[in-house]
Design an enzyme around this catalytic site. Structure first.
Site, PDB file in Angstrom:
ATOM      1  N   HIS A   1       0.784  -1.397   0.527  1.00 18.61           N
ATOM      2  CA  HIS A   1       0.174   0.102   0.166  1.00 18.61           C
ATOM      3  C   HIS A   1       0.935   1.327  -0.456  1.00 18.61           C
ATOM      4  O   HIS A   1       1.933   0.900   0.158  1.00 18.61           O
ATOM      5  CB  HIS A   1      -0.822  -0.319   0.980  1.00 18.61           C
TER       6      HIS A   1
ATOM      7  N   ASP B   1       3.033  -4.449   8.556  1.00 17.15           N
ATOM      8  CA  ASP B   1       2.054  -3.321   7.710  1.00 17.15           C
ATOM      9  C   ASP B   1       0.732  -4.468   8.375  1.00 17.15           C
ATOM     10  O   ASP B   1       0.464  -5.180   7.457  1.00 17.15           O
ATOM     11  CB  ASP B   1       1.805  -3.117   7.003  1.00 17.15           C
TER      12      ASP B   1
ATOM     13  N   GLN C   1      -4.975  -4.789   7.051  1.00 17.22           N
ATOM     14  CA  GLN C   1      -6.057  -5.591   6.532  1.00 17.22           C
ATOM     15  C   GLN C   1      -5.809  -6.924   7.571  1.00 17.22           C
ATOM     16  O   GLN C   1      -6.299  -7.799   7.452  1.00 17.22           O
ATOM     17  CB  GLN C   1      -5.711  -6.290   4.862  1.00 17.22           C
TER      18      GLN C   1
ATOM     19  N   LYS D   1      -9.892   0.211  10.512  1.00 16.66           N
ATOM     20  CA  LYS D   1     -10.997  -2.081   9.981  1.00 16.66           C
ATOM     21  C   LYS D   1     -10.702  -2.993  11.440  1.00 16.66           C
ATOM     22  O   LYS D   1     -11.387  -4.053  10.334  1.00 16.66           O
ATOM     23  CB  LYS D   1      -9.159  -1.936   9.544  1.00 16.66           C
TER      24      LYS D   1
ATOM     25  N   CYS E   1      -4.585   2.524  -3.504  1.00 18.27           N
ATOM     26  CA  CYS E   1      -3.130   2.767  -2.789  1.00 18.27           C
ATOM     27  C   CYS E   1      -2.335   1.761  -3.266  1.00 18.27           C
ATOM     28  O   CYS E   1      -1.601   1.907  -2.290  1.00 18.27           O
ATOM     29  CB  CYS E   1      -3.804   3.728  -1.705  1.00 18.27           C
TER      30      CYS E   1
HETATM   31  N1  C6P Z   1      -5.601   0.515   3.044  1.00 13.25           N
HETATM   32  C1  C6P Z   1      -8.350   0.437   1.681  1.00 13.25           C
HETATM   33  O1  C6P Z   1      -9.379   1.092   1.131  1.00 13.25           O
HETATM   34  P1  C6P Z   1      -4.719   3.951   7.584  1.00 13.25           P
HETATM   35  O2  C6P Z   1      -5.836   4.953   6.483  1.00 13.25           O
HETATM   36  O3  C6P Z   1      -3.474   4.632   7.971  1.00 13.25           O
HETATM   37  O4  C6P Z   1      -5.875   3.253   8.425  1.00 13.25           O
HETATM   38  O5  C6P Z   1      -4.078   2.669   6.485  1.00 13.25           O
HETATM   39  C2  C6P Z   1      -3.439   2.705   5.513  1.00 13.25           C
HETATM   40  C3  C6P Z   1      -3.348   0.815   5.105  1.00 13.25           C
HETATM   41  C4  C6P Z   1      -2.104   0.600   5.001  1.00 13.25           C
HETATM   42  N2  C6P Z   1      -1.737  -0.901   5.056  1.00 13.25           N
HETATM   43  C5  C6P Z   1      -2.856  -1.253   3.658  1.00 13.25           C
HETATM   44  C6  C6P Z   1      -2.557  -2.523   3.801  1.00 13.25           C
HETATM   45  C7  C6P Z   1      -3.833  -0.732   3.995  1.00 13.25           C
HETATM   46  O6  C6P Z   1      -5.094  -1.358   3.240  1.00 13.25           O
HETATM   47  C8  C6P Z   1      -4.185   0.515   4.071  1.00 13.25           C
HETATM   48  C9  C6P Z   1      -5.466   1.004   4.135  1.00 13.25           C
HETATM   49  C10 C6P Z   1      -7.864   1.378   2.610  1.00 13.25           C
HETATM   50  O7  C6P Z   1      -7.625  -0.934   1.154  1.00 13.25           O
HETATM   51  C11 C6P Z   1      -8.024   2.761   2.370  1.00 13.25           C
HETATM   52  S1  C6P Z   1      -6.534   2.832   1.334  1.00 13.25           S
END
Ligand code: C6P
Length: 419
Positions: A135, A212, A215, A238, A376
């Site tokens: 991401h 990371d 997910q 999430k 993203c």
């Molecule tokens: N993915 C998706 O629709 P934040 O926004 O900081 O809580 O998480 C960012 C992020 C980082 N790593 C992974 C693997 C992610 O999936 C995400 C967030 C969302 O897939 C929004 S782009």
């Protein structure tokens, strides 16, 4: 074919999906006159009533700033906030609450590590290993660090199933490698990466690993001691908790040596105009007034997840994924992007040559919420030579009947574009 939603997929008692769905008030909504089918859980999950009540209760009964008041409200808020830290510690099986830093979410967690650990330990010509399925939150902070320090990125390639090429990974290490930063579960493909064995390889080279986990934590049990990773990130929103809060796990011996990332109140011990000394970990990394209510409600969301059980959640979501993939396999003109052997409940797909945004718009008219776009994760799109995908991401509260509705609606999408 319809599969029962109160089925025993395991020897553990079956989940009562109707009862669980009643925990989420938003699932009663209608969109364009149709019942909401919420398949955008990877973007953010919906919130159960207990989490909403927790926020409400905080503001009604003990709203106060933490760690700085002798009065009752402040002590209650501090106890609840620190209680949430302990819940996250136990959820991840971290050794100590000192290893848990509250942050805004995964994005801020990775920026913290890049700016604090990275700036201290990574310099000119050093190398950081990432993968092609990251991401942007796990690419851009490292690119910024490389611009500042002269370090370089090295990328683990993926195959056309969306799996990491692990033999190539092992070949990327050199004496200049200073960090591996890798996603646990890909948001664009659903791939679950073999973190434990990847950490083992990195540690054989003396290289720490950041994972990371944005997910992963909503879907599976995560044990940072078993993974043996050095950094792990998570986002509350999430995981059925509020937005604006998340956590960063850092192995204590590493965190002790990390300099502050942001300066301000709370993170200090003593301030004069000549010099400032800093608070102990983890408070040194929590400058200013934190999202107190949200952190406490994040703890409630963790209680909620654990009351259902991560094993049962995994089993339920795997059954939903399997059911959707079976239907997708027989569906005319549908191509799944991401067919790894080990996947979380994410179905990314293309339909004929119809743009994903058009698919998403027509599905919305049917009450079905999915995400469309590059998610993203532009390098993933580049690998598959596509600008975007449609992505349905399932939670335990979704039903097999909703998946049937998705595929019925996809037939309508094809009809519209056949005209
Ligand atoms: N993915 C998706 O629709 P934040 O926004 O900081 O809580 O998480 C960012 C992020 C980082 N790593 C992974 C693997 C992610 O999936 C995400 C967030 C969302 O897939 C929004 S782009």
């Amino acid at each position: 074919m319809m599969v029962s939603d109160v089925e025993a997929t395991t020897t553990a008692p079956a989940l009562d999906i109707d009862a669980l769905r009643r925990d989420f008030p938003i699932l009663q909504r209608r969109i364009h006159g149709k019942p909401l089918v919420y398949f955008d859980n990877a973007a953010t999950s919906q919130k159960p009533q207990v989490v909403i009540d927790c926020l409400d209760n905080y503001y009604k009964h003990y709203n106060s700033n933490i760690h700085r008041g002798v009065h009752t409200l402040s002590q209650e808020a501090t106890a609840a906030y620190e209680g949430a830290r302990h819940k996250i510690q136990h959820f991840l099986n971290a050794k100590s609450p000192k290893e848990i830093v509250f942050v805004r979410g995964t994005t801020e967690a990775i920026n913290l590590v890049a700016n604090s650990y990275g700036r201290t330990n990574i310099g000119q010509d050093d190398e950081i290993i990432l993968s092609e399925m990251e991401h942007h939150a796990n690419i851009v902070p490292w690119q910024l660090l490389c611009e500042q320090t002269g370090a370089k990125l090295k990328i683990i390639p993926i195959n056309d199933q969306g799996e990491l090429l692990l033999d190539k990974y092992a070949e990327l290490f050199t004496p200049k490698t200073k960090l591996v930063a890798i996603v646990h579960v890909s948001n664009a493909l659903g791939t679950i990466n073999p973190i434990q064995s990847m950490v083992k390889i990195a540690h054989q080279h003396g290289v720490p690993v950041l994972v990371d986990g944005a997910q992963a934590t909503p879907h599976m049990k995560v044990d940072v001691q078993a993974l043996d990773c050095d950094f792990y990130t998570l986002s509350s929103h999430k995981m059925y908790g509020p937005t604006g809060v998340g956590a960063l796990y850092v192995r204590q011996s590493i965190l002790e040596d990390m300099p502050p990332y942001q300066g301000g109140g709370e993170m200090i011990q003593w301030v004069t105009f000549e010099k400032t000394t800093f608070n102990e970990i983890p408070f040194r990394f929590e400058a200013g007034t934190m999202p107190i209510a949200d952190a406490i409600a994040f703890g409630t969301a963790i209680d909620y997840l654990q009351s259902i059980g991560l094993d049962r959640i995994s089993q339920r979501e795997q059954a939903l994924l399997h059911y959707a993939e079976q239907q997708a396999a027989d569906f005319p003109g549908l191509r799944i992007i991401g067919t790894a052997q080990h996947k979380a409940s994410i179905l990314s797909f293309l339909l004929d040559s119809i743009h994903a945004h058009d698919v998403g718009t027509i599905l919305d008219n049917e009450g079905i919420a999915i995400r469309t776009g590059h998610h993203c994760a532009m390098p993933v799109m580049q690998h598959f030579h596509v600008p975007a995908t449609a992505r349905a991401s399932f939670s335990f509260y979704n039903t097999f009947a909703e998946i049937d509705q998705l595929f019925e609606a996809l037939h309508k999408v094809r009809e519209v574009f056949a005209r």
